[in-house]
Design a protein around this motif. Structure first.
Motif, PDB file in Angstrom:
ATOM      1  N   SER A 116      88.671 -20.900 -68.412  1.00 29.44           N
ATOM      2  CA  SER A 116      89.076 -21.845 -67.365  1.00 29.44           C
ATOM      3  C   SER A 116      89.635 -21.159 -66.129  1.00 29.44           C
ATOM      4  O   SER A 116      89.901 -21.806 -65.122  1.00 29.44           O
ATOM      5  N   LYS A 117      89.863 -19.845 -66.216  1.00 30.42           N
ATOM      6  CA  LYS A 117      90.333 -19.028 -65.081  1.00 30.42           C
ATOM      7  C   LYS A 117      91.750 -19.361 -64.649  1.00 30.42           C
ATOM      8  O   LYS A 117      92.167 -19.022 -63.540  1.00 30.42           O
ATOM      9  N   ASN A 119      93.408 -22.076 -63.760  1.00 30.19           N
ATOM     10  CA  ASN A 119      93.718 -22.993 -62.667  1.00 30.19           C
ATOM     11  C   ASN A 119      94.957 -23.837 -62.986  1.00 30.19           C
ATOM     12  O   ASN A 119      95.088 -24.370 -64.077  1.00 30.19           O
ATOM     13  N   ASP A 191      82.250 -13.248 -70.960  1.00 30.67           N
ATOM     14  CA  ASP A 191      82.607 -14.387 -70.098  1.00 30.67           C
ATOM     15  C   ASP A 191      84.117 -14.591 -70.066  1.00 30.67           C
ATOM     16  O   ASP A 191      84.697 -14.912 -69.009  1.00 30.67           O
ATOM     17  N   GLU A 194      85.635 -11.882 -67.882  1.00 38.57           N
ATOM     18  CA  GLU A 194      85.371 -12.183 -66.471  1.00 38.57           C
ATOM     19  C   GLU A 194      86.258 -13.320 -65.982  1.00 38.57           C
ATOM     20  O   GLU A 194      86.733 -13.307 -64.840  1.00 38.57           O
ATOM     21  N   GLY A 195      86.489 -14.310 -66.854  1.00 35.05           N
ATOM     22  CA  GLY A 195      87.364 -15.420 -66.479  1.00 35.05           C
ATOM     23  C   GLY A 195      88.766 -14.946 -66.169  1.00 35.05           C
ATOM     24  O   GLY A 195      89.387 -15.381 -65.194  1.00 35.05           O
ATOM     25  N   LEU A 196      89.286 -14.029 -66.984  1.00 38.79           N
ATOM     26  CA  LEU A 196      90.627 -13.487 -66.738  1.00 38.79           C
ATOM     27  C   LEU A 196      90.660 -12.653 -65.467  1.00 38.79           C
ATOM     28  O   LEU A 196      91.633 -12.680 -64.716  1.00 38.79           O
ATOM     29  N   GLU A 197      89.598 -11.880 -65.234  1.00 41.22           N
ATOM     30  CA  GLU A 197      89.532 -11.069 -64.022  1.00 41.22           C
ATOM     31  C   GLU A 197      89.574 -11.965 -62.789  1.00 41.22           C
ATOM     32  O   GLU A 197      90.286 -11.678 -61.817  1.00 41.22           O
ATOM     33  N   GLN A 198      88.816 -13.044 -62.815  1.00 41.24           N
ATOM     34  CA  GLN A 198      88.770 -13.950 -61.671  1.00 41.24           C
ATOM     35  C   GLN A 198      90.072 -14.729 -61.511  1.00 41.24           C
ATOM     36  O   GLN A 198      90.457 -15.092 -60.403  1.00 41.24           O
ATOM     37  N   ALA A 199      90.753 -14.991 -62.624  1.00 40.64           N
ATOM     38  CA  ALA A 199      92.018 -15.736 -62.565  1.00 40.64           C
ATOM     39  C   ALA A 199      93.108 -14.936 -61.864  1.00 40.64           C
ATOM     40  O   ALA A 199      93.934 -15.484 -61.136  1.00 40.64           O
ATOM     41  N   SER A 200      93.127 -13.630 -62.122  1.00 35.72           N
ATOM     42  CA  SER A 200      94.170 -12.752 -61.561  1.00 35.72           C
ATOM     43  C   SER A 200      95.572 -13.267 -61.871  1.00 35.72           C
ATOM     44  O   SER A 200      96.485 -13.173 -61.044  1.00 35.72           O
TER      45      SER A 200
END
Length: 258
Positions: A116-117, A119, A191, A194-200
């Motif tokens: 879910s990144k 949010n 995936d 990548e979700g964690l990377e994009q979440a920062s």
């Protein structure tokens, strides 16, 4: 402590949630794993929520679409980002003093949070994340090696070996499996990373060392500078052991205190 049951929107559906009220400015959002309802197995999540609220921090639990008291179609954990977002919004609306939202999930609930990144969430507490695409019952070679290393440290296991109480055929199959190559990350694991990377977002990964799901995750995890891994010795998947239950409670409080 006051426990309030409420309903909130998620798309065209209404979801059921439970708020354990407290005055703290940090709050805990509990995401259920599998198709489990918000009370958890044997009311485990309900009891955890009560204990956290008693310590001064509000806690919100909910049933995602198609589960328990919630409307809609159950789309599984991979498609639950909208449900998590709706629950986070409802939590913030019903606990207006809250300035920092910590989300906790075990097993595929942790995976859902990673996908879910993050949010509307300030900190991710991820326990025994599920990375298995197809569960054939096999353990990754890294997990097998870790398991045998622990056994060799146990005097009782060594005694069983020298006194002939160990099934040698099973032992040889285990050794052969342990000598295999390092497991390649699954598409799901990639995936999630990548979700964690994009979440920062900052996060902490909790692993129960006796849990197969945790061992398989540990063997594939590439690492991420925004978070850390903490391990609980002798713990099973649901932290049912008294020392593991206390360890989990302490980990959650540590993050809520910031």
């Amino acid at each position: 402590m006051t426990r309030t049951h409420l309903r909130f929107p998620c798309g065209d559906d209404n979801l059921a949630g439970t708020l354990d009220e407290a005055s703290g400015t940090s709050g805990l959002l509990i995401v259920s794993g599998g198709n489990e309802i918000r009370s958890g197995a044997f009311s485990g999540q309900s009891q955890l929520a009560a204990a956290i609220a008693q310590a001064g921090y509000p806690v919100f639990r909910y049933d995602r679409r198609g589960i328990g008291d919630s409307e809609g179609e159950n789309r599984g954990f991979r498609e639950s980002a909208e449900d998590i977002l709706a629950a986070a919004a409802a939590f913030r609306a019903n606990a207006p003093q809250m300035q920092r939202l910590v989300a906790f999930g075990n097993c595929d609930a942790a995976s859902a949070l990673m996908l879910s990144k993050g949010n509307m969430i300030d900190f991710l507490l991820l326990s025994n994340p599920w990375t298995i695409e197809e569960d054939d019952g096999a353990m990754a070679p890294d997990a097998v090696r870790s398991r045998y290393a622990e056994k060799l440290k146990n005097p009782k296991e060594l005694l069983r070996l020298v006194t002939g109480q160990v099934n040698l055929g099973k032992l040889m199959r285990g050794i052969k499996q342990a000598l295999g190559p390092k497991a390649e990350p699954t598409t799901l694991a990639q995936d999630m990373a990548e979700g964690l990377e994009q979440a920062s977002k900052p996060f902490r990964i909790l692993l129960a060392e006796n849990d197969r799901t945790a061992q398989i995750f540990d063997a594939q995890w590439p690492g991420n500078a925004n978070g850390e891994i903490r391990r609980c010795k002798g713990a099973s998947h649901a932290y049912v052991e008294p020392h593991a239950r206390q360890w989990l409670f302490d980990q959650i409080l540590d993050v809520l205190r910031g």
